[in-house]
Design a protein around this motif. Sequence first.
Motif, PDB file in Angstrom:
ATOM      1  N   VAL A 398       0.793  -1.220  -0.105  1.00  0.00           N
ATOM      2  CA  VAL A 398       0.007   0.017   0.048  1.00  0.00           C
ATOM      3  C   VAL A 398       0.900   1.271   0.074  1.00  0.00           C
ATOM      4  N   ALA A 399       0.650   2.224  -0.836  1.00  0.00           N
ATOM      5  CA  ALA A 399       1.346   3.536  -0.851  1.00  0.00           C
ATOM      6  C   ALA A 399       0.455   4.705  -0.696  1.00  0.00           C
ATOM      7  N   ALA A 400       1.176   5.432  -0.050  1.00  0.00           N
ATOM      8  CA  ALA A 400       0.344   7.024   0.045  1.00  0.00           C
ATOM      9  C   ALA A 400       1.414   8.202  -0.143  1.00  0.00           C
ATOM     10  N   TYR A 401       0.896   9.222  -0.407  1.00  0.00           N
ATOM     11  CA  TYR A 401       1.881  10.423  -0.773  1.00  0.00           C
ATOM     12  C   TYR A 401       1.292  11.627  -0.134  1.00  0.00           C
ATOM     13  N   ASP A 402       2.297  12.313   0.500  1.00  0.00           N
ATOM     14  CA  ASP A 402       1.619  13.730   1.324  1.00  0.00           C
ATOM     15  C   ASP A 402       2.429  14.720   0.360  1.00  0.00           C
ATOM     16  N   ALA A 403       1.624  15.517  -0.303  1.00  0.00           N
ATOM     17  CA  ALA A 403       2.250  16.496  -1.277  1.00  0.00           C
ATOM     18  C   ALA A 403       2.802  17.623  -0.529  1.00  0.00           C
ATOM     19  N   SER A 404       2.262  17.901   0.681  1.00  0.00           N
ATOM     20  CA  SER A 404       2.711  19.121   1.592  1.00  0.00           C
ATOM     21  C   SER A 404       4.074  18.914   1.939  1.00  0.00           C
ATOM     22  N   THR A 405       4.524  17.583   2.245  1.00  0.00           N
ATOM     23  CA  THR A 405       5.697  17.096   3.074  1.00  0.00           C
ATOM     24  C   THR A 405       6.522  16.563   1.879  1.00  0.00           C
ATOM     25  N   GLU A 406       6.276  16.198   0.711  1.00  0.00           N
ATOM     26  CA  GLU A 406       6.981  15.388  -0.264  1.00  0.00           C
ATOM     27  C   GLU A 406       7.447  14.043   0.389  1.00  0.00           C
ATOM     28  N   LYS A 407       6.383  13.432   1.050  1.00  0.00           N
ATOM     29  CA  LYS A 407       6.754  12.185   1.730  1.00  0.00           C
ATOM     30  C   LYS A 407       5.938  11.159   1.083  1.00  0.00           C
ATOM     31  N   LEU A 408       6.438  10.091   0.655  1.00  0.00           N
ATOM     32  CA  LEU A 408       6.058   8.578   0.410  1.00  0.00           C
ATOM     33  C   LEU A 408       5.866   7.664   1.526  1.00  0.00           C
ATOM     34  N   VAL A 409       4.794   7.402   1.740  1.00  0.00           N
ATOM     35  CA  VAL A 409       4.835   5.992   2.890  1.00  0.00           C
ATOM     36  C   VAL A 409       4.361   4.721   2.046  1.00  0.00           C
ATOM     37  N   ILE A 410       5.051   3.802   2.292  1.00  0.00           N
ATOM     38  CA  ILE A 410       4.856   2.577   1.883  1.00  0.00           C
ATOM     39  C   ILE A 410       4.634   1.463   2.862  1.00  0.00           C
ATOM     40  N   VAL A 411       3.520   0.875   2.859  1.00  0.00           N
ATOM     41  CA  VAL A 411       3.215  -0.323   3.942  1.00  0.00           C
ATOM     42  C   VAL A 411       3.261  -1.538   3.156  1.00  0.00           C
ATOM     43  N   ALA A 412       4.057  -2.651   3.600  1.00  0.00           N
ATOM     44  CA  ALA A 412       4.044  -4.058   2.836  1.00  0.00           C
ATOM     45  C   ALA A 412       4.303  -4.893   4.036  1.00  0.00           C
ATOM     46  N   VAL A 413       3.883  -6.038   3.532  1.00  0.00           N
ATOM     47  CA  VAL A 413       3.608  -7.434   4.306  1.00  0.00           C
ATOM     48  C   VAL A 413       4.221  -8.542   3.410  1.00  0.00           C
ATOM     49  N   ASN A 414       4.884  -9.287   4.099  1.00  0.00           N
ATOM     50  CA  ASN A 414       5.489 -10.645   3.801  1.00  0.00           C
ATOM     51  C   ASN A 414       4.860 -11.804   4.404  1.00  0.00           C
ATOM     52  N   LEU A 415       3.851 -12.493   3.999  1.00  0.00           N
ATOM     53  CA  LEU A 415       3.059 -13.566   4.700  1.00  0.00           C
ATOM     54  C   LEU A 415       3.736 -15.139   4.075  1.00  0.00           C
ATOM     55  N   GLY A 416       4.861 -15.038   3.377  1.00  0.00           N
ATOM     56  CA  GLY A 416       5.424 -16.220   3.001  1.00  0.00           C
ATOM     57  C   GLY A 416       6.732 -16.291   3.793  1.00  0.00           C
ATOM     58  N   SER A 417       7.551 -17.148   3.031  1.00  0.00           N
ATOM     59  CA  SER A 417       9.073 -17.482   3.343  1.00  0.00           C
ATOM     60  C   SER A 417      10.006 -16.072   3.615  1.00  0.00           C
ATOM     61  N   ALA A 418      10.879 -16.180   4.503  1.00  0.00           N
ATOM     62  CA  ALA A 418      11.693 -14.905   4.609  1.00  0.00           C
ATOM     63  C   ALA A 418      12.349 -14.538   3.364  1.00  0.00           C
ATOM     64  N   GLN A 419      12.206 -13.278   2.985  1.00  0.00           N
ATOM     65  CA  GLN A 419      12.841 -12.603   1.854  1.00  0.00           C
ATOM     66  C   GLN A 419      13.054 -11.326   1.639  1.00  0.00           C
ATOM     67  N   TYR A 420      13.883 -10.714   0.809  1.00  0.00           N
ATOM     68  CA  TYR A 420      14.243  -9.315   0.523  1.00  0.00           C
ATOM     69  C   TYR A 420      13.075  -8.726  -0.392  1.00  0.00           C
ATOM     70  N   LEU A 421      12.428  -7.614   0.017  1.00  0.00           N
ATOM     71  CA  LEU A 421      11.589  -7.146  -0.781  1.00  0.00           C
ATOM     72  C   LEU A 421      12.180  -5.672  -1.512  1.00  0.00           C
ATOM     73  N   ASN A 422      12.054  -5.407  -2.538  1.00  0.00           N
ATOM     74  CA  ASN A 422      12.676  -4.275  -3.233  1.00  0.00           C
ATOM     75  C   ASN A 422      11.470  -3.390  -3.648  1.00  0.00           C
ATOM     76  N   PHE A 423      11.800  -2.050  -3.440  1.00  0.00           N
ATOM     77  CA  PHE A 423      10.752  -1.063  -3.846  1.00  0.00           C
ATOM     78  C   PHE A 423      11.202  -0.218  -4.720  1.00  0.00           C
ATOM     79  N   ASP A 424      10.495  -0.044  -5.994  1.00  0.00           N
ATOM     80  CA  ASP A 424      11.073   0.867  -7.069  1.00  0.00           C
ATOM     81  C   ASP A 424      10.369   2.084  -7.223  1.00  0.00           C
ATOM     82  N   LEU A 425      11.026   3.095  -7.139  1.00  0.00           N
ATOM     83  CA  LEU A 425      10.421   4.509  -6.983  1.00  0.00           C
ATOM     84  C   LEU A 425      10.703   5.395  -8.306  1.00  0.00           C
TER      85      LEU A 425
END
Length: 483
Positions: A398-425
């Motif tokens: 899930v992603a949300a953006y605050d234009a007033s502060t130029e802040k990007l919020v990302i909430v992510a979940v991993n329900l499977g096996s342990a792993q790295y998750l990569n976020f591409d902006l």
Amino acid sequence: MHLHSLLALTFSIARFVLVIADETTVINAASNWGTWEGWGVSLAWWAKAFGNRDDLADIFFSLGETSLNSQSLPGLGLNIARYNAGACSSNSISGETMVVSPDMILSRQMQGYWLDWDSTDPSTASWDWAVDSNQRNMLLLAKDRGANIFELFSNSPMWWMCYNHNPSGSNGGTSDNLQSWNYDQHAIYLAAIAKYASQNWGFSFTSIEAFNEPSSAWWNGETGTQEGCHFNVATQAAVIPYLRSELNSRGLTSAIISASDENTYDIAVTTFNSLGSTALGDVGRINVHGYQYGGGRRDTLYSLASGAGKKLWNSEYGESDATGGQLISNLLLDFVWLHPTAWVYWQALDSGGWGLVDGDNDSLTVGAASQKYFVLAQFTRHIRPGMRILGGGSNYTVAAYDASTEKLVIVAVNLGSAQYLNFDLSEFSQSGVNGALVQRWSTQIGSGNQYVAYNDTYISGTKFWSYFGSNIVQTFEVNNVVL
């Protein structure tokens, strides 16, 4: 090449290999699923029991740290409170009294303001504005802590408006229980409360909802444990214009009508398609409950609501899974398919895993916050009102953006096996600052870390990544991001 340089290069390559992500999600900077209105909670029934508890108000409606039974809790910062207009009273009217279901739970009987049919004038003895002080007090405590959206909702009309005088539903549960000659009276009741609040309680209701899961057939006055009432869709369509008229006549033209708080997404689709243009024209927002969990056509309901130019809320969600696993699975489905602009939990305090905080509304005991509380905190503390909801690029983000502060919020979940998750902006015109810190917060679903902050994640070019153990939800805040 010197041995020193060769060792350094080997170490850098090894380190790079270690952090290559197992999955990559590209945040969709061009998307717009609406401006977030907020997170909320219904006040019935827990606020009737604990409406004078400042610590509970702090926990649910502020962002500060509060101690509860030696447990330090980060405030959820909820800004929406749903206030329940009660349907019960103990008075007698011309020898008639309220009928109480034998299985009725006392804490779920909400006292109503309109005592009898003698007068519609709220200043007369037909009305008692002193009842239900605890729920009302919690609403005011919420307002003092920043809550700014208030919805008035009804589980049942006042008992004397019902065919069987039982606010738990009709006998058998499958038929309407609001007397046909009281359609307007039900509207008058809700409009009068809204008007009285604006004049005497120091706030105004943003929206008014006349029904609660009206198409469901379990509102049975013979076995009911709470207030409830079945309304056929035709009855809903008749009541809604009355409510709009009564609100308008009291000068409450800016208060919208929400409808119809159906139990599931699929029932909500059926109701929407059957209400008719007149009633639908008076509805300012579509409310739906999330009790279909992993099923149902969320996308269809969104298409109907957005096509009609109406906002959409998940106005009630709850289950008995204290781990937070079901909550996050269904919340992600809502963000990906339903696209609500607000999301409301049902019982903030309850037993059997239903509450965010364990407690008993009848014995008046309060226990500890469940792991579900901290899972929800990952969302409520970071995705804040006014942010633009973006496409997260995957079913786990899930992603949300605050234009007033130029802040990007990302909430992510991993329900499977342990792993790295990569976020591409890379789709943003500015994807943060290379090498800059990305703050992260982590919660273990089930048990373990509750809500822990870390400063160990950095932007590399237009990407960043993080290690996710199994059943982990994490929030990231990226600064200096420009759409």
